[in-house]
Structure formats: structure tokens, C-alpha cells
Write a protein that holds these residues in place. Structure first.
Motif, mmCIF file in Angstrom:
data_model
loop_
_atom_site.group_PDB
_atom_site.id
_atom_site.type_symbol
_atom_site.label_atom_id
_atom_site.label_comp_id
_atom_site.label_asym_id
_atom_site.label_seq_id
_atom_site.Cartn_x
_atom_site.Cartn_y
_atom_site.Cartn_z
ATOM 1 N N PRO A 1 0.808 -1.227 0.000
ATOM 2 C CA PRO A 1 0.000 0.000 0.000
ATOM 3 C C PRO A 1 0.838 1.274 0.000
ATOM 4 C CG PRO A 1 0.203 -0.800 2.234
ATOM 5 C CD PRO A 1 0.976 -1.759 1.367
ATOM 6 N N ASN A 2 2.178 1.091 -0.099
ATOM 7 C CA ASN A 2 3.081 2.247 0.025
ATOM 8 C C ASN A 2 3.375 2.883 -1.332
ATOM 9 O OD1 ASN A 2 3.420 1.860 2.885
ATOM 10 N ND2 ASN A 2 4.726 0.096 2.375
ATOM 11 N N SER A 3 2.316 3.345 -1.961
ATOM 12 C CA SER A 3 2.452 4.031 -3.251
ATOM 13 C C SER A 3 1.538 5.243 -3.248
ATOM 14 C CB SER A 3 2.079 3.087 -4.401
ATOM 15 O OG SER A 3 0.681 2.834 -4.383
ATOM 16 N N SER A 4 1.611 6.018 -4.291
ATOM 17 C CA SER A 4 0.809 7.250 -4.353
ATOM 18 C C SER A 4 -0.683 6.972 -4.384
ATOM 19 C CB SER A 4 1.211 8.073 -5.584
ATOM 20 O OG SER A 4 1.048 7.313 -6.770
ATOM 21 N N THR A 5 -1.096 5.842 -4.969
ATOM 22 C CA THR A 5 -2.522 5.516 -5.055
ATOM 23 C C THR A 5 -2.958 4.476 -4.024
ATOM 24 O OG1 THR A 5 -2.194 3.722 -6.649
ATOM 25 C CG2 THR A 5 -2.511 5.952 -7.549
ATOM 26 N N GLY A 6 -1.995 3.870 -3.321
ATOM 27 C CA GLY A 6 -2.325 2.782 -2.407
ATOM 28 C C GLY A 6 -2.407 1.439 -3.105
ATOM 29 N N GLU A 7 -2.211 1.441 -4.426
ATOM 30 C CA GLU A 7 -2.201 0.215 -5.228
ATOM 31 C C GLU A 7 -0.787 -0.013 -5.749
ATOM 32 O OE1 GLU A 7 -6.663 0.647 -7.157
ATOM 33 O OE2 GLU A 7 -4.952 1.431 -8.275
ATOM 34 N N ASP A 8 -0.563 -1.140 -6.431
ATOM 35 C CA ASP A 8 0.695 -1.319 -7.155
ATOM 36 C C ASP A 8 0.782 -0.244 -8.238
ATOM 37 O OD1 ASP A 8 1.306 -3.485 -5.629
ATOM 38 O OD2 ASP A 8 0.953 -4.993 -7.191
ATOM 39 N N VAL A 9 1.894 0.486 -8.251
ATOM 40 C CA VAL A 9 2.077 1.552 -9.238
ATOM 41 C C VAL A 9 3.407 1.356 -9.949
ATOM 42 C CG1 VAL A 9 2.457 4.027 -9.585
ATOM 43 C CG2 VAL A 9 0.685 3.255 -8.003
ATOM 44 N N ILE A 10 3.372 1.431 -11.263
ATOM 45 C CA ILE A 10 4.591 1.375 -12.075
ATOM 46 C C ILE A 10 4.627 2.613 -12.965
ATOM 47 C CG2 ILE A 10 5.736 0.206 -13.998
ATOM 48 C CD1 ILE A 10 5.061 -2.421 -12.789
ATOM 49 N N GLU A 11 5.815 3.205 -13.054
ATOM 50 C CA GLU A 11 6.009 4.318 -13.981
ATOM 51 C C GLU A 11 7.082 3.932 -14.990
ATOM 52 O OE1 GLU A 11 6.754 7.907 -11.817
ATOM 53 O OE2 GLU A 11 4.651 8.115 -11.204
ATOM 54 N N ILE A 12 6.755 4.130 -16.252
ATOM 55 C CA ILE A 12 7.682 3.853 -17.355
ATOM 56 C C ILE A 12 8.139 5.181 -17.928
ATOM 57 C CG2 ILE A 12 7.967 2.781 -19.619
ATOM 58 C CD1 ILE A 12 5.666 0.878 -18.892
ATOM 59 N N THR A 13 9.438 5.433 -17.869
ATOM 60 C CA THR A 13 10.002 6.649 -18.463
ATOM 61 C C THR A 13 10.582 6.283 -19.818
ATOM 62 O OG1 THR A 13 10.526 7.523 -16.277
ATOM 63 C CG2 THR A 13 11.610 8.564 -18.166
ATOM 64 N N ALA A 14 9.931 6.782 -20.852
ATOM 65 C CA ALA A 14 10.327 6.465 -22.227
ATOM 66 C C ALA A 14 10.803 7.737 -22.923
ATOM 67 C CB ALA A 14 9.139 5.859 -22.973
ATOM 68 N N HIS A 15 11.277 7.587 -24.150
ATOM 69 C CA HIS A 15 11.602 8.772 -24.948
ATOM 70 C C HIS A 15 10.303 9.465 -25.362
ATOM 71 C CE1 HIS A 15 15.454 6.551 -25.297
ATOM 72 N NE2 HIS A 15 15.953 7.768 -25.252
#
Length: 463
Positions: free
Chosen positions: A78-92
Motif C-alpha cells: 500500500p506504500n504508493s501514491s494511489t495505495g495500489e501497485d504503481v509502475i512508472e515507465i520513463t520512455a523517450h
């Protein structure tokens, strides 16, 4: 409450759409890790073990086709910005790449996020209360340094904490009242009428402080509207150009060059100044274009917070000036007299103006000598008492919160009136309970789905 389909895993672009060095795709939901793991590999197309709170370098593949070299970060619930599993992809930041990655993950079962859906999930998972969620939107749309500062304070709980303090005090009073009603014969120290009055008066005073904050920071959010008015060819457009620091308006020796209003904005000491250059006002008009221009100039004076009445140091204060003076007086606005062309040897005595305005309201200005425009801007700043606003505003309060605070104050005042008149604990308790419901609505603890839709629909996609 089912405002959004919370069981879905959602994806959205968290950075502005368009070409840029980088673009960030945000994903939230139970299938985040599974979906990204199925397309994220190292250069040899071997699986990468995506670990919590780690940054991973690799490539996005569609089957055998390499799409982009990316950075992936994972925040486990629960330790994310939304309380859910969060993934961020940094692409070009090529829109083609962003669209290809998004389409690929949509095929893996994700869906596109709606407006404000990430913030909504943070709200329902108790990562934010409603006031803090609203401040995210204000932070994104803040148009000045001061507005951003106050939005950030509110996001960090400045407003929410003050409301919770009021709730704590009101809950304490309500508890005393309920005990006195339930156990009237017990050996308990009940509150006297004066103690109830004292506690409630304090709660009202704290509510008033928050209500006053709204009035203070309205100028921070909406900015200060400044109308430059005067008869034709006194240098209004030159003053606009000086304020902006570039040639926005056409300036010629021909009277009536400006036929419509010109609106431009600058930031001064953290406040937004929206400056309007207007058509010259005189007692007649040469054609329909000038007539419309004068009508719009008068409207600009109507809606302005501050009027800059520009007069010409080289021309007698005549009937046209007098008619403008009467127009301004009738509108009862904060007014500064800008005596333009002060470099001229001739010094006009503006007796008519001195009869109406203190000399502290006069600015002697010269575009030729390039008088420091900050002298004028500082006068506006002081005229609007913005120094006081800057020092006393520490949080941003929006219209929804303000209206509920006013409703709360009215309920608290009714409660106090009952105490003063008759000390009827049943009625006082009823009012106090209703006050607590209003506080819960402010914080979002008890709020309708319609209100939530209204709040989160104003957010951008990806937030």
C-alpha cells in the motif's frame, strides 16, 4: 461507491502530450507488475525481476520487436501514491513511441485512465483526504509562484489539519452534551453554560479564520485585474508595453490607434497582474468602431480591481478627462493617476484630480526617460494590500470548501444562539452533530458521488 471501476488496472500519460526528451507513463492496479513484466526485458530479451522501490533499465518489446529503451520504477501497495501497485515507465518523448507502448499494454488488459482517476484511487485508499486531492489540481494549474506555494502547503495538509482541529473541538463538545443527556443523574462534571459558550465561540473563531483565508487568496488565484483608461493618445499603450517589457500594443502619434481591449498578464511578487489596455474614451465618437471600443473600455473599468487613469503632462485637463474622472468615481475602484510624459518641461496642474485623490495616488511616468515601471507595480501591490495577503495566507481554499465553511459557521452560530437563549442540550447536540457532518463533507469522509464526480472530473488525465 463505484465512481470508477476500481478493479481495473489503468494507464495514462503523466507528462504533457507532444514531443519532448522524456515521457512518463503511469500504471496503477493489481495487474501492473504482471502486465509490465510481460513486455519489459534486458538487451538480450531476458526477463527482468522488477523489485519494489528500485529503478530498472531495460527495453520494451512487442514480441521480437524492440520498441524503446526505458526506465521502470515500481511502488508496491500500500506504500504508493494511489495505495495500489504503481509502475512508472520513463520512455523517450516521441508521441509514436508513447502511443505504441500504451497500445501494447492495453492489449495486456489495462485500460486508459479517466480524468483524475489516479488521485481518486489515492483518496479512496486513504492516501489523501478530499481537500488534499483538490489541492493537487490547484497545484497543477497554479499560475503564479504564490499560488503554487499555497497549493503545495494545502497538499501537505495545512488546510486539512486546521479543519481536523475544528472537528476535534466540536467532537469534544458533542461528547460532553451526549453524556449529559444519557447520564443526567450520574456524578459527572458537566459543562456549564459559560463553558459551552466559550468552547463554541473558540470553534467559530477558528472557522472564521479559514473563511477569511478564502477572501485573502482569491486575489492569488484569480489575480489582480488592472484597467488602463484615459482619453485618446495619452500613452496608455506605451504604459502597457512598459509593464510587459516588450512591444505588445501598437504605439503611434495618431489618436485612436487602440480600438479594442488588449489583455496581457505578468507576475509580480508572486501575484498575477492581468493588465488591460483600452480604447481612448472621449465625449464623442467618430464611428461605430470607436463607439464599441469605448463601451468595452468602460466595461473593463467595471470589472477591474485597480484603474490606472492616464493623463498627459503636455495637455490641459479637459472635458474628456473630466468625464473619465466622473466615470471612475462612480465605479468606486482603487485608482492610481499616472501622469505620463513627465519628461516634458511643461507641468500641468491637475487641480481637479487633487480635489479627489491624495497625491500619494499619483505616479509621474516617462516612457522616454524609461521611468522604473516597478514603481508603478509596487503602488498597485500596496494599493491592493497584497503584502498583507502574502504574509497571512498559508493555504488555498476553493469555492466548494468555502461554501461548506460558511454553512458550518451558520450551524455553529445557531448552536451558540440556542446555548445563549436556553441551554437546551438536546437541540445543541443536534446542531453540533450536523456541524460534524459538514466537516466530514469538507474532508470527504461523508460526501456524495455527485460531488466526487464534480471534483475529480476537473483533473487532467494521468493525475
Amino acid at each position: 461507491m463505484n465512481l470508477f471501476k476500481q478493479e481495473d488496472t489503468i494507464i495514462a500519460l503523466a507528462t504533457p502530450f507532444g514531443r519532448a526528451a522524456l515521457a512518463v507513463l503511469r500504471i496503477s492496479g493489481k495487474d501492473s507488475l504482471k502486465a509490465v513484466s510481460s513486455v519489459f526485458f534486458d538487451k538480450n530479451r531476458k526477463s527482468i525481476d522488477i523489485k519494489n522501490r528500485k529503478i530498472h533499465h531495460g527495453f520494451i518489446y512487442d514480441c521480437e520487436n524492440k520498441i524503446d529503451e526505458v526506465i521502470v520504477s515500481f511502488m508496491q501497495n500500500p506504500n504508493s501514491s494511489t495505495g495500489e501497485d504503481v509502475i512508472e515507465i520513463t520512455a523517450h518523448g516521441n508521441p509514436v513511441i508513447v502511443r505504441t507502448i500504451t497500445d501494447l499494454l492495453l492489449k495486456k488488459g489495462l485500460r486508459l485512465a479517466d480524468r483524475g482517476e489516479f488521485s481518486y484511487r489515492a483518496f479512496i485508499n486513504n492516501k489523501l483526504d478530499l481537500t488534499e486531492a483538490e489541492s493537487i489540481n490547484a497545484l497543477i494549474h497554479g499560475s503564479t509562484k504564490k499560488a503554487v506555494e499555497l497549493s503545495l502547503n494545502t497538499l501537505q495538509g495545512s488546510f486539512s489539519n486546521e479543519v481536523k482541529k475544528i472537528k476535534e473541538k466540536l467532537t469534544e463538545l458533542y461528547a460532553y452534551l451526549e453524556v449529559s443527556l444519557d447520564y443526567p443523574t450520574e456524578d459527572i462534571d458537566f459543562l456549564t453554560r459559560e463553558q459551552k459558550k466559550e468552547k463554541l465561540t473558540y470553534i467559530i473563531s477558528q472557522t472564521d479564520k479559514l473563511i477569511d483565508c478564502y477572501s485573502l487568496n482569491k486575489n492569488i488565484v484569480d489575480g489582480i485585474k488592472i484597467a488602463i483608461v484615459g482619453k485618446p493618445n495619452v500613452g496608455k499603450s506605451s504604459i502597457l508595453n512598459s509593464i510587459l517589457g516588450y512591444q505588445r500594443a501598437i504605439v503611434t502619434d495618431v489618436a485612436g490607434t487602440t480600438t479594442d481591449v488588449i489583455n496581457e498578464s505578468i507576475e509580480y511578487k508572486g501575484f498575477l497582474f492581468t493588465v488591460t489596455d483600452t480604447a481612448g474614451i472621449r465625449q464623442h465618437y467618430a464611428n461605430e468602431i470607436e463607439k464599441v471600443g469605448q463601451t468595452r473600455a468602460k466595461h473593463s473599468a467595471d470589472v477591474a480591481d485597480v484603474i490606472l487613469f492616464v493623463v498627459d503632462n503636455g495637455r490641459i485637463f479637459d472635458d474628456d478627462d473630466n468625464s473619465i474622472l466622473e466615470l471612475i468615481k462612480n465605479r468606486n475602484k482603487d485608482t492610481l493617476i499616472v501622469v505620463n510624459k513627465s519628461d516634458l518641461a511643461t507641468k500641468i496642474i491637475f487641480d481637479r484630480l487633487y480635489d479627489v485623490y491624495d497625491k500619494s495616488n499619483f505616479i509621474w511616468y516617462s516612457c522616454v526617460n524609461k521611468t522604473d515601471i516597478n514603481v508603478l507595480l509596487e503602488k498597485i501591490y500596496q494599493k491592493c494590500n497584497l503584502q498583507n495577503i502574502s504574509e497571512n495566507s498559508s493555504m488555498l481554499i476553493n469555492a466548494r470548501q468555502y461554501n461548506l465553511l460558511c454553512k458550518l459557521k451558520e450551524m455553529l452560530q445557531q448552536t451558540l444562539n440556542v446555548i445563549i437563549k436556553g441551554d437546551q442540550d438536546e437541540i445543541v447536540s443536534f446542531y453540533a452533530q450536523n456541524g460534524l457532518k459538514i466537516i466530514d463533507e469538507i474532508l470527504g469522509t461523508e460526501v456524495s458521488e455527485e460531488i466526487l464526480k464534480s471534483v475529480f472530473s476537473k483533473f487532467c488525465v494521468g493525475k
